[in-house]
Design an enzyme around this catalytic site. Structure first.
Site, PDB file in Angstrom:
ATOM      1  N   GLN A 245      48.830  42.402  35.662  1.00  0.00           N
ATOM      2  CA  GLN A 245      47.586  41.722  35.318  1.00  0.00           C
ATOM      3  C   GLN A 245      47.731  40.215  35.397  1.00  0.00           C
ATOM      4  OE1 GLN A 245      44.670  43.466  35.050  1.00  0.00           O
ATOM      5  NE2 GLN A 245      46.193  44.940  35.765  1.00  0.00           N
ATOM      6  N   HIS A 248      46.876  38.286  38.709  1.00  0.00           N
ATOM      7  CA  HIS A 248      45.509  38.189  39.206  1.00  0.00           C
ATOM      8  C   HIS A 248      45.028  36.747  39.280  1.00  0.00           C
ATOM      9  CE1 HIS A 248      43.674  42.051  39.958  1.00  0.00           C
ATOM     10  NE2 HIS A 248      44.217  42.564  38.881  1.00  0.00           N
ATOM     11  N   GLU A 316      40.027  44.152  28.147  1.00  0.00           N
ATOM     12  CA  GLU A 316      39.575  44.823  29.366  1.00  0.00           C
ATOM     13  C   GLU A 316      40.360  46.121  29.581  1.00  0.00           C
ATOM     14  OE1 GLU A 316      39.167  43.751  34.127  1.00  0.00           O
ATOM     15  OE2 GLU A 316      40.609  42.675  32.878  1.00  0.00           O
ATOM     16  N   HIS A 317      41.672  46.025  29.489  1.00  0.00           N
ATOM     17  CA  HIS A 317      42.545  47.191  29.630  1.00  0.00           C
ATOM     18  C   HIS A 317      43.372  47.345  28.353  1.00  0.00           C
ATOM     19  CE1 HIS A 317      42.206  45.296  33.718  1.00  0.00           C
ATOM     20  NE2 HIS A 317      41.800  46.525  34.015  1.00  0.00           N
ATOM     21  N   ASP A 350      43.304  50.743  38.651  1.00  0.00           N
ATOM     22  CA  ASP A 350      42.903  49.722  39.618  1.00  0.00           C
ATOM     23  C   ASP A 350      42.667  50.316  40.997  1.00  0.00           C
ATOM     24  OD1 ASP A 350      42.962  47.606  37.865  1.00  0.00           O
ATOM     25  OD2 ASP A 350      44.929  46.868  38.481  1.00  0.00           O
ATOM     26  N   HIS A 409      -4.642  45.426  18.340  1.00  0.00           N
ATOM     27  CA  HIS A 409      -3.838  46.651  18.380  1.00  0.00           C
ATOM     28  C   HIS A 409      -4.523  47.755  17.561  1.00  0.00           C
ATOM     29  CE1 HIS A 409      -0.712  44.039  19.930  1.00  0.00           C
ATOM     30  NE2 HIS A 409       0.138  45.057  20.037  1.00  0.00           N
TER      31      HIS A 409
END
Length: 422
Positions: A245, A248, A316-317, A350, A409
């Site tokens: 990770q 990235h 995220e993970h 992934d 209404h």
């Protein structure tokens, strides 16, 4: 390597405000808003070295792209498409039309796809054909009429993945300017209803600012991984996953929480050893410096602390390695995707195990899941009043409207009372 934080310090980091949009993003957007197509081309030339006359890839080139791949790579990409498609179809089966009768009303919903979606795949530092698959396949399964791909500095393997996944059109365009072009329908890019896909902090910032002009999935990038591990975890595997990770993006966030303080130096040694084996220029070293490790301790309260920390970070993970960590799998509630056991490598997700790898970051997993067929669907409700329900509903609506002070209404409701349906 990883900074060691106390539980309190890690929780304090989790409570920080959502990352600010980089100041360059609104500048680029305002320039494009003012100048239109010309600004999109100018920013693409400046930031992506784009020199072509049109961003769209000709249909014939898109169709032929898979044939130019190494056959073995093509087979693996096709397998990834197959797996992601199978999972997306199973998800789609959950979105069935609903119809029920409730106290004099016939009510229901139906799932309707957006008409046109853009699937974003980063292309600056690395080509990411896997991200194309993760965006295009669920959009296709959801029934989106036109699926376009945006990817800057378009790589042949990314183009081939787009063809294999079933994209209708592909544009050699990305970044803030690419997202703006899709949101506003500029520079030959059709205006889309929704933009989905991961990106760096500039792309993520642009999506945030453009929300309203266009639908978005959620903040998706930079990448994050939290590994929760006990003392039996293999430090080489933990380090490998953190580095996967970290490479990235310089802004990626690798994190480790462990019950055994002795695991931290073993992982640190592996990080140093494995980092030295990565290509020169990898951003992994920089992102490791902003990552951290937390020692939860061995006591019984540490299990609850692990859950509290993970749910606060909403990573995220989320990986669980070792029996003690794996036993907590059902207790976590805020993460993009969960990987249980040392063999459930995050990189399998992934690259096409079946679940989607476009996942929420920056704490967004507290309120949303990852990309799925649901990302591209609108759940539309409908109703029909039955004769036996009209009087009661008219009285109910009129009374509540009166309480709110909304006379029109109330009048609309009362007009239904005592009327024939003819």
């Amino acid at each position: 390597m990883l900074t060691i934080l106390t539980l309190g310090q890690a929780l304090e980091r989790a409570s920080r405000a959502f990352p600010a949009v980089p100041p360059e993003v609104p500048v680029i957007l305002e320039d494009i808003r003012a100048k239109g197509d010309a600004a999109v081309f100018a920013w693409a030339a400046q930031l992506d070295a784009f020199t072509g006359g049109a961003f769209e890839v000709p249909a014939a080139r898109l169709k032929a792209a898979p044939d130019l791949l190494d056959p073995a790579l093509r087979a693996h990409l096709e397998a990834a498409v197959r797996r992601v498609d199978a999972f997306a179809r199973a998800q789609m089966a959950a979105f069935q039309p609903l119809e029920l009768t409730l106290e004099g009303m016939r009510l229901g919903h139906r799932a309707v796809p957006v008409s046109r979606a853009a699937c974003y795949a980063p292309g600056g530092r690395y080509p990411l054909p896997s991200s194309v698959i993760m965006g295009v396949v669920p959009a296709r399964v959801a029934g989106v009429k036109e699926v376009v791909v945006l990817s800057p500095r378009l790589h042949p393997v990314t183009l081939a993945a787009a063809a294999l996944a079933g994209a209708d059109r592909v544009f050699d365009l990305g970044g803030v300017h690419g997202v703006a072009a899709a949101a506003w329908g500029l520079a030959g890019v059709p205006r889309v209803d929704l933009i989905a896909g991961p990106g760096n902090r500039f792309v993520t910032g642009a999506k945030r600012l453009l929300y309203g002009d266009v639908g978005i999935d959620f903040p998706a990038g930079p990448s994050e991984l939290l590994v929760v591990a006990d003392g039996s975890a293999d430090p080489a595997l933990v380090a490998a996953d953190l580095l996967a990770q970290a490479e990235h993006d310089p802004d990626a966030l690798p994190m480790l929480a462990t019950f055994d303080g002795g695991l931290v130096p073993r992982v640190a040694a592996e990080l140093e050893r494995q980092l030295a084996l990565l290509p020169a220029g990898t951003p992994a070293a920089e992102s490791l410096r902003q990552g951290f490790a937390v020692v939860l301790g061995e006591g019984p309260e540490a299990d609850a602390d692990a859950v509290t920390l993970a749910d606060a970070l909403a990573p995220e993970h989320l990986e669980l390695q070792g029996p003690r960590a794996e036993a907590l799998a059902g207790r976590f509630s805020s993460y993009g995707s969960l990987f249980v056991g040392a063999d459930a490598a995050e990189v399998f997700g992934d690259y096409g195990s079946g679940t989607n790898h476009i996942l929420p970051t920056s704490g967004a997993a507290r309120y949303t899941g990852g990309v799925s067929v649901a990302t591209f669907l609108k759940l539309l409700t409908w109703q029909r009043t039955l004769p036996e329900g009209r009087e009661a509903l008219a009285a109910q609506a009129a009374a509540i409207a009166d309480a709110e002070g909304l006379a029109a209404h109330a009048a609309s409701a009362r007009l239904r009372a005592g009327r024939s349906l003819a």
